[in-house]
Design a protein around this motif. Structure first.
Motif, PDB file in Angstrom:
ATOM      1  N   TYR A   1      14.086   5.632   4.021  1.00  0.00           N
ATOM      2  CA  TYR A   1      13.128   6.705   4.093  1.00  0.00           C
ATOM      3  C   TYR A   1      12.489   6.695   5.482  1.00  0.00           C
ATOM      4  O   TYR A   1      12.280   5.647   6.084  1.00  0.00           O
ATOM      5  CB  TYR A   1      12.020   6.553   3.042  1.00  0.00           C
ATOM      6  CG  TYR A   1      12.395   7.037   1.661  1.00  0.00           C
ATOM      7  CD1 TYR A   1      12.939   6.172   0.717  1.00  0.00           C
ATOM      8  CD2 TYR A   1      12.179   8.370   1.288  1.00  0.00           C
ATOM      9  CE1 TYR A   1      13.274   6.617  -0.553  1.00  0.00           C
ATOM     10  CE2 TYR A   1      12.505   8.817   0.009  1.00  0.00           C
ATOM     11  CZ  TYR A   1      13.055   7.942  -0.894  1.00  0.00           C
ATOM     12  OH  TYR A   1      13.386   8.382  -2.149  1.00  0.00           O
TER      13      TYR A   1
ATOM     14  N   GLN B   1       9.090   7.920   7.654  1.00  0.00           N
ATOM     15  CA  GLN B   1       7.700   8.364   7.528  1.00  0.00           C
ATOM     16  C   GLN B   1       7.157   8.700   8.911  1.00  0.00           C
ATOM     17  O   GLN B   1       6.785   7.820   9.674  1.00  0.00           O
ATOM     18  CB  GLN B   1       6.827   7.289   6.853  1.00  0.00           C
ATOM     19  CG  GLN B   1       5.428   7.780   6.538  1.00  0.00           C
ATOM     20  CD  GLN B   1       4.569   6.732   5.848  1.00  0.00           C
ATOM     21  OE1 GLN B   1       4.560   5.570   6.232  1.00  0.00           O
ATOM     22  NE2 GLN B   1       3.827   7.148   4.819  1.00  0.00           N
TER      23      GLN B   1
ATOM     24  N   PHE C   1      11.622   2.998   6.504  1.00  0.00           N
ATOM     25  CA  PHE C   1      11.516   2.032   5.435  1.00  0.00           C
ATOM     26  C   PHE C   1      12.837   1.943   4.681  1.00  0.00           C
ATOM     27  O   PHE C   1      13.407   2.956   4.262  1.00  0.00           O
ATOM     28  CB  PHE C   1      10.411   2.419   4.444  1.00  0.00           C
ATOM     29  CG  PHE C   1       9.023   2.325   5.005  1.00  0.00           C
ATOM     30  CD1 PHE C   1       8.377   3.466   5.461  1.00  0.00           C
ATOM     31  CD2 PHE C   1       8.364   1.116   5.068  1.00  0.00           C
ATOM     32  CE1 PHE C   1       7.090   3.395   5.977  1.00  0.00           C
ATOM     33  CE2 PHE C   1       7.078   1.025   5.575  1.00  0.00           C
ATOM     34  CZ  PHE C   1       6.441   2.168   6.029  1.00  0.00           C
TER      35      PHE C   1
ATOM     36  N   PHE D   1       9.878  -1.497  -1.327  1.00  0.00           N
ATOM     37  CA  PHE D   1      10.047  -1.181   0.084  1.00  0.00           C
ATOM     38  C   PHE D   1      10.002  -2.423   0.968  1.00  0.00           C
ATOM     39  O   PHE D   1       9.314  -3.397   0.663  1.00  0.00           O
ATOM     40  CB  PHE D   1       8.934  -0.236   0.559  1.00  0.00           C
ATOM     41  CG  PHE D   1       9.070   1.175   0.066  1.00  0.00           C
ATOM     42  CD1 PHE D   1       8.500   1.563  -1.129  1.00  0.00           C
ATOM     43  CD2 PHE D   1       9.753   2.117   0.813  1.00  0.00           C
ATOM     44  CE1 PHE D   1       8.622   2.872  -1.588  1.00  0.00           C
ATOM     45  CE2 PHE D   1       9.877   3.429   0.379  1.00  0.00           C
ATOM     46  CZ  PHE D   1       9.313   3.796  -0.831  1.00  0.00           C
ATOM     47  N   GLY D   2      10.719  -2.348   2.084  1.00  0.00           N
ATOM     48  CA  GLY D   2      10.541  -3.318   3.153  1.00  0.00           C
ATOM     49  C   GLY D   2       9.276  -2.976   3.935  1.00  0.00           C
ATOM     50  O   GLY D   2       8.621  -1.963   3.671  1.00  0.00           O
ATOM     51  N   LYS D   3       8.947  -3.810   4.921  1.00  0.00           N
ATOM     52  CA  LYS D   3       7.715  -3.615   5.675  1.00  0.00           C
ATOM     53  C   LYS D   3       7.824  -2.512   6.720  1.00  0.00           C
ATOM     54  O   LYS D   3       6.815  -2.083   7.272  1.00  0.00           O
ATOM     55  CB  LYS D   3       7.299  -4.916   6.349  1.00  0.00           C
ATOM     56  CG  LYS D   3       6.835  -5.980   5.368  1.00  0.00           C
ATOM     57  CD  LYS D   3       6.265  -7.191   6.082  1.00  0.00           C
ATOM     58  CE  LYS D   3       5.697  -8.170   5.061  1.00  0.00           C
ATOM     59  NZ  LYS D   3       5.088  -9.363   5.705  1.00  0.00           N
TER      60      LYS D   3
ATOM     61  N   GLN E   1       0.885  -0.592   6.870  1.00  0.00           N
ATOM     62  CA  GLN E   1       1.629  -1.423   5.932  1.00  0.00           C
ATOM     63  C   GLN E   1       2.636  -0.573   5.166  1.00  0.00           C
ATOM     64  O   GLN E   1       2.706   0.645   5.329  1.00  0.00           O
ATOM     65  CB  GLN E   1       0.675  -2.132   4.968  1.00  0.00           C
ATOM     66  CG  GLN E   1      -0.207  -3.157   5.638  1.00  0.00           C
ATOM     67  CD  GLN E   1      -0.979  -3.989   4.633  1.00  0.00           C
ATOM     68  OE1 GLN E   1      -0.574  -4.129   3.482  1.00  0.00           O
ATOM     69  NE2 GLN E   1      -2.086  -4.557   5.073  1.00  0.00           N
ATOM     70  N   SER E   2       3.380  -1.244   4.316  1.00  0.00           N
ATOM     71  CA  SER E   2       4.399  -0.553   3.550  1.00  0.00           C
ATOM     72  C   SER E   2       3.819   0.033   2.266  1.00  0.00           C
ATOM     73  O   SER E   2       2.640  -0.141   1.964  1.00  0.00           O
ATOM     74  CB  SER E   2       5.530  -1.538   3.217  1.00  0.00           C
ATOM     75  OG  SER E   2       6.607  -0.875   2.616  1.00  0.00           O
ATOM     76  N   LEU E   3       4.657   0.721   1.528  1.00  0.00           N
ATOM     77  CA  LEU E   3       4.242   1.266   0.237  1.00  0.00           C
ATOM     78  C   LEU E   3       4.439   0.199  -0.838  1.00  0.00           C
ATOM     79  O   LEU E   3       5.448  -0.507  -0.855  1.00  0.00           O
ATOM     80  CB  LEU E   3       5.088   2.487  -0.136  1.00  0.00           C
ATOM     81  CG  LEU E   3       4.790   3.798   0.576  1.00  0.00           C
ATOM     82  CD1 LEU E   3       5.309   3.807   1.995  1.00  0.00           C
ATOM     83  CD2 LEU E   3       5.373   4.972  -0.206  1.00  0.00           C
ATOM     84  N   MET E   4       3.468   0.139  -1.739  1.00  0.00           N
ATOM     85  CA  MET E   4       3.549  -0.787  -2.862  1.00  0.00           C
ATOM     86  C   MET E   4       3.499   0.016  -4.153  1.00  0.00           C
ATOM     87  O   MET E   4       2.585   0.824  -4.359  1.00  0.00           O
ATOM     88  CB  MET E   4       2.381  -1.771  -2.832  1.00  0.00           C
ATOM     89  CG  MET E   4       2.397  -2.697  -1.633  1.00  0.00           C
ATOM     90  SD  MET E   4       3.749  -3.890  -1.693  1.00  0.00           S
ATOM     91  CE  MET E   4       3.246  -4.878  -3.100  1.00  0.00           C
TER      92      MET E   4
END
Lengths: 118, 116
Positions: free
Chosen positions: A37, A39, A91, A108-110, B42-45
């Motif tokens: 993805y 962003q 991501f 998701f990865g960071k 940060q990433s999505l959680m």
């Protein structure tokens, strides 16, 4: 539990160059899906490409392609002829297959911040 | 297409108040929607899975009494942050698939919550 690892916090390339973003994952599932993805600063999540784990053929969408190595649990994204509009956070994401054949929630990865320089 | 909307796009509230965020699938029916949270840089959680007509499934560590989810129809899921505190300030994003067979999730534009 699944984990997704993106080891490149940031990458920068010149416009028109090719860039590869790395992603590895860990799972004990046999049936699953992998996604990339994008962003942009607007924070809208945009699907770039997806791969079904049972398919051996690597997915391709125009300038975007993946190198899916199931045994190595690796899922890298290659962007060819990079454009300024490709600048964004990317991501990598994993999802198990649900009972209906679709996907569960995403892990998701960071993320990797990709910068395309003019 | 598969368009998902969220409302509001941003909200500022006082500590202790409750805030409701709506997620709608505009051109398809979604039996399942997902709620994510993203802190700055940060990433999505994944927070929870919202199922139409049944209780939501929460991820480990997410307080179900704090984050109330209601999936009243095939096109609408709501997330209510109850008794919000500054640490709840975040970017909340929903997603939906076009069916249980759909592997791709389509994301809403997100809601930025700031709790003062």
């Amino acid at each position: 539990a699944q984990t997704v690892t993106q080891s490149q916090p940031e990458m920068s390339v010149q416009e028109a160059e090719t860039v590869t973003l790395s992603c590895t994952y860990d799972t004990s599932e046999n049936n699953y899906y992998l996604f990339w993805y994008k962003q942009p600063p607007s924070r809208q999540m945009i699907l770039v490409i997806r791969q079904e784990a049972y398919k051996q053929q690597n997915a391709t969408e125009n300038r975007f392609s993946v190198n899916f190595q199931k045994a190595a649990k690796s899922f890298s994204l290659k962007i060819s002829d990079s454009q300024l509009g490709d600048t964004a956070m990317y991501f990598c994401a994993f999802s198990r297959e649900n009972s209906g054949g679709g996907a569960d929630g995403l892990t998701f990865g960071k993320g990797t911040h990709l910068i395309i320089q003019p | 297409g598969a368009v998902v909307s969220q409302h509001p796009s941003w909200v500022i509230c006082k500590s202790g108040t409750s805030v409701k965020i709506e997620c709608r699938s505009l051109d398809f029916q979604a039996t399942t929607m997902f709620w994510y949270r993203q802190f700055p840089k940060q990433s999505l959680m994944l927070m929870a899975t919202s199922n139409e007509g049944s209780k939501a499934t929460y991820e480990q560590g997410v307080e179900k009494d704090k984050f109330l989810i209601n999936h009243a129809s095939l096109t609408l899921s709501t997330l209510t942050v109850t008794s919000a505190h500054p640490e709840d300030s975040s970017f909340y994003i929903c997603s939906a698939g076009r069916g249980v067979w759909e592997e791709t999730q389509y994301f809403g534009p997100g809601t930025r919550l700031l709790v003062l």
